[in-house]
Design a protein around this motif. Structure first.
Motif: not given
Length: 234
Positions: A218-228
């Motif tokens: 979670t990137i708070w206040g913004t969205g999400y990121i998938l880390r590989d």
């Protein structure tokens, strides 16, 4: 017999009208007005998508959804005049893929159904998206709506798969909530609760510890990121 769409709604006139409209645009559609009729129909026929009302005469649509999920993984879109966030969260938690409030616009409903049909009927019967790094491999299997992580194949619901695919395409980059709503739901006007429930369900399936996610962060206040993991490799 196979149908693109099955509507389960005790408002028969509305169900008939929706079916007739869908048929005009080459989406094969039929309807049932009871939970019992729906289950009997699914025993004999196949469908791509279910449009399910909550307030049925004999049985709650919530209860019907639970029974369907015990045997079938067909995408379920709830259609209901009930407007509360609690109802929406319950619907998504028990296996619904989306929630559409009545009264709905037939053209908008058709557009949502077509988005799902297009995703399901991709010309690539078996699509494999691989991590290009030397780290852990993530494979998305479009035909089966599943993901392979840690050498384990995990079945997903249609909306979960679409959400994971969107995050994977933009892996190692922040994907905003608005972007996810637009790319996955085809509409930028959804509540955060809808997205949060799907993210939580997805994490429960693919993360080793859903409470400390390493893949979908979670990137708070913004969205999400998938880390590989490729960010940390030379």
């Amino acid at each position: 017999m196979h149908y693109n769409c099955l509507i389960v709604d005790d408002e028969v006139d509305l169900a008939k009208m929706t079916c007739e409209y869908f048929e005009m645009f080459d989406v094969s559609c039929t309807y049932m007005d009871t939970a019992k009729g729906c289950l009997s129909f699914l025993e004999k026929h196949t469908v791509d998508i279910l449009l399910l009302d909550i307030n049925l005469m004999e049985e709650s649509g919530f209860d019907l959804c639970k029974k369907i999920r015990e045997r079938w993984n067909t995408p379920i879109l709830f259609i209901s005049a009930r407007q509360s966030d609690d109802d929406i969260l319950i619907a998504l938690n028990i296996g619904g893929d989306d929630y559409i409030k009545k009264p709905y616009t037939l053209s908008v409903l058709l557009a949502k159904v077509k988005v799902i049909l297009k995703r399901m009927n991709t010309t690539e019967h078996y699509e494999e998206v691989k991590n290009e790094s030397e780290g852990e491999e993530i494979r998305l299997i479009e035909e089966k709506l599943s993901v392979v992580i840690r050498n384990q194949e995990i079945s997903l619901k249609a909306k979960e798969f679409a959400l994971l695919k969107c995050l994977f395409i933009h892996r190692n980059s922040i994907v905003t909530k608005e972007q996810l709503f637009q790319e996955v739901w085809g509409d930028s006007f959804f509540s955060d609760g809808t997205l949060n429930v799907h993210i939580r369900k997805l994490r429960e399936k693919i993360e080793e510890n859903p409470n400390k996610p390493e893949i979908i962060q979670t990137i708070w206040g913004t969205g999400y990121i998938l880390r590989d993991g490729s960010e940390n490799k030379n």
